[in-house]
Design an enzyme around this catalytic site. Sequence first.
Site, PDB file in Angstrom:
ATOM      1  N   ASP A 153      -3.919   2.435  -2.063  1.00  0.00           N
ATOM      2  CA  ASP A 153      -3.177   3.614  -2.534  1.00  0.00           C
ATOM      3  C   ASP A 153      -4.042   4.852  -2.325  1.00  0.00           C
ATOM      4  O   ASP A 153      -5.014   5.076  -3.050  1.00  0.00           O
ATOM      5  CB  ASP A 153      -2.811   3.457  -4.008  1.00  0.00           C
ATOM      6  CG  ASP A 153      -2.042   2.166  -4.262  1.00  0.00           C
ATOM      7  OD1 ASP A 153      -1.000   1.981  -3.626  1.00  0.00           O
ATOM      8  OD2 ASP A 153      -2.508   1.350  -5.080  1.00  0.00           O
ATOM      9  N   SER A 195      -3.417  -3.625  -2.969  1.00  0.00           N
ATOM     10  CA  SER A 195      -2.724  -2.400  -2.574  1.00  0.00           C
ATOM     11  C   SER A 195      -3.728  -1.302  -2.223  1.00  0.00           C
ATOM     12  O   SER A 195      -4.664  -1.040  -2.973  1.00  0.00           O
ATOM     13  CB  SER A 195      -1.826  -1.916  -3.706  1.00  0.00           C
ATOM     14  OG  SER A 195      -0.999  -0.857  -3.283  1.00  0.00           O
ATOM     15  N   SER A 202       0.849  -1.185   0.000  1.00  0.00           N
ATOM     16  CA  SER A 202       0.000   0.000   0.000  1.00  0.00           C
ATOM     17  C   SER A 202       0.885   1.235   0.000  1.00  0.00           C
ATOM     18  O   SER A 202       2.103   1.141   0.168  1.00  0.00           O
ATOM     19  CB  SER A 202      -0.906   0.032   1.246  1.00  0.00           C
ATOM     20  OG  SER A 202      -1.783  -1.066   1.277  1.00  0.00           O
TER      21      SER A 202
END
Length: 346
Positions: free
Chosen positions: A276, A274, A236
């Site tokens: 983000d 992830s 991340s």
Amino acid sequence: MPPPPVSRPRSRDLGITVGELPTGRYNALTDVPGVRVGHTTLIRPPRVHSGVTAIVPDGVGPGSALPAGVFAGNGYGKLIGATQIAELGTLETPVLLTSTLSAFRAADALVGWVLQRPEGAEARSLNPVVGECNDGLLSDIRSRPVREEHVRAALDTASGGPVAEGCVGGGTGLTALGFKAGIGTSSRRLPLAGREITLGVLVQANFGGTLRVRGRTVTPADVGLPAEGPDPQAGSCMVVAATDAPLDARQLTRLARRCVYALARVGAAYGHGSGDYGLAFGTRPPGTPAGPAVVPDETLDPLFTAALDAVEESVLNALLTATTTTGPHGDTRHPLPARPLLALLE
């Protein structure tokens, strides 16, 4: 207590500059007036490599919220407080960055800290903002080592000036792009709306992909590091931006988007697992005597460029300033080594 930090070169120390805009004095988020940063670092090798980072704007509180915007490039994460920021366009607490399973304790500790301060004396509702990255490869994440006293220490010791980077605070146990990573920061100065403004960025880097520097891919093998197995989680990245430009919440949301887009410059994969996120806030509400109420949208391009450049440099700083770390299961990650990187680029 953690060992004293190892002095490692930042990107600019190696002559690797990003963009043409000048930086602030410290090339850090704290170059934005009224923004402080604090870390609590927890290292008990090999079991624990974790911590918490606090970003503290002066005067922020439930009765003195700052304009803010948030953007999720990929929402596989726990950005506590994000929905209220998106709905109301305001930030009313400091921002914490920590480990995934410690985020909830950190949020509770942040609420307690704010309620005990003068600005929180009358509060009957509060929106704590806590971002996280998964440090489970290099730390015992299930132990949830970040406690209330660690959060309070990061908040109480937050200061201006140089910002520690690499394996500190919420970046202690993180990896990115095949390397040891962590906290990185950078800033830019530029003219906007008839005066000079500052943009500062801080990243909590823990994402997958293949590193790119000056347009060239750089793998661990390219710089002489041993091959390691794939990380168990895709990773991340939390990107926090601050500016003293008089922007409204909608414009700050546009700025937050560019902060996430900028990760592509360094090779982010934006994988399924992830999280983000970009969070951008202004250090004073629009309409204050220091500037116009809103900067015209058509003048924002230089600010967007500044965000792209500062995020790229922040990630490089995170990779370069980290230190080799071995986790509880024997996994090891190494920082981006300076001399082999320069030789490769030459």
